[in-house]
Design an enzyme around this catalytic site. Structure first.
Site, PDB file in Angstrom:
ATOM      1  N   CYS A 148       0.830  -1.209   0.000  1.00 27.28           N
ATOM      2  CA  CYS A 148       0.000   0.000   0.000  1.00 27.28           C
ATOM      3  C   CYS A 148       0.865   1.260   0.000  1.00 27.28           C
ATOM      4  O   CYS A 148       1.462   1.594  -1.009  1.00 27.28           O
ATOM      5  CB  CYS A 148      -0.996  -0.024   1.152  1.00 27.28           C
ATOM      6  N   HIS A 194      -3.545  -5.069   0.446  1.00 27.42           N
ATOM      7  CA  HIS A 194      -3.037  -5.426   1.776  1.00 27.42           C
ATOM      8  C   HIS A 194      -2.981  -6.943   1.943  1.00 27.42           C
ATOM      9  O   HIS A 194      -3.901  -7.561   2.491  1.00 27.42           O
ATOM     10  CB  HIS A 194      -3.926  -4.808   2.870  1.00 27.42           C
ATOM     11  N   GLU A 251      -1.237  -8.625   3.977  1.00 25.11           N
ATOM     12  CA  GLU A 251      -1.018  -9.069   5.358  1.00 25.11           C
ATOM     13  C   GLU A 251      -2.310  -9.514   6.035  1.00 25.11           C
ATOM     14  O   GLU A 251      -2.273 -10.257   7.022  1.00 25.11           O
ATOM     15  CB  GLU A 251      -0.343  -7.950   6.178  1.00 25.11           C
TER      16      GLU A 251
END
Length: 259
Positions: free
Chosen positions: A113, A221, A223
């Site tokens: 990001c 994202h 994660e």
């Protein structure tokens, strides 16, 4: 197995409008520890506290995380406007020279990001301050309401270049991702290869042409739910493998290039 130390770039926050902290999201820490199989080390974004040379020696690789503050437009030759939002100049001063050093050394980096945008700026690219204001573009920002699961829900496809780096890594030319960003790439840096796009043309996946190490970065994202998500997992696994190679004294092979 001795785990490679992986630096996670933190963000500056204020608690109760008076107590300054540096913090990194637990989901970033979990993805590094559980999927990349590294030893996560949170790196404060303050150049006076973390000299570049020491950082490069302390960590095998780095995750450049997302964050609310944006890269200051001065870093890519443009003037600040209200649309550019909030800034964290100390983070700019840490990450931009760090990214350039990592690329030169072949030391692994993973941009997420804001980190994706930082990689582009560090390599000479520019950014749009607000993607949703561009003709024909979608709103990529995080939904203002709902649970975290709803905010990080998968929302659009990303199409990779046929037989490109991401296509080979993912085993698919099209994947479904979340989207929680306001800014995006305007012009890629001279060595920045845009290897994936959202349906509206927004750049979503990049790597650095000719870099001797791992330089994959994504606008979404990964994660979030990294352990279970079929797109996130191979990305963090490949990054972790590159970090172990670096820690073991083996330099990663040059990135594959698009056909």
């Amino acid at each position: 197995m001795v785990r490679p130390v992986i630096g996670i770039i933190s963000n500056q926050h204020m608690i109760n409008d008076e107590y300054e902290v540096q913090a990194a999201g637990v989901i970033n820490v979990s993805a590094v520890a559980e999927v990349a199989e590294g030893l996560p080390l949170m790196v404060p974004a303050d150049p006076e506290k973390v000299p570049l040379a020491d950082l490069l020696e302390a960590c095998s690789g780095f995750v450049f995380t997302g964050g609310r503050a944006n890269v200051h437009p001065e870093e890519y030759g443009e003037e600040e406007t209200p649309a550019h939002g909030a800034f964290d100049r100390n983070r700019d001063r840490v990450v931009l020279p760090l990214i350039r050093a990592l690329v030169e050394r072949g030391q692994p980096l993973l941009g997420i990001c804001r980190g994706f945008q930082e990689v582009n700026v560090a390599m000479g690219g520019t950014l749009y301050p607000e993607i949703r204001d561009l003709p024909g573009r979608d709103n990529h920002r995080m939904p203002p309401d709902g649970t975290l699961e709803e905010k990080f829900a998968l929302r659009h496809n990303v199409e990779f270049s046929q037989d490109g780096v991401f296509h080979q890594l993912m085993g698919s030319q099209s994947v479904l991702t979340n989207t929680l960003h306001g800014q995006g790439i305007k012009s890629p840096g001279p060595r920045v290869v845009v290897d994936g796009h959202a349906p509206d043309g927004t750049a979503e996946a990049i790597y650095i042409d000719g870099a001797p190490g791992f330089t994959l970065s994504v606008q979404w994202h990964p994660e979030w739910n990294a352990k279970a998500d079929p797109v996130s997992r191979p990305l963090f696994e490949a990054f972790g493998s590159a970090c172990r190679d670096w820690a073991d004294g083996r330099r990663a092979r040059p990135m594959l290039r698009s056909a």
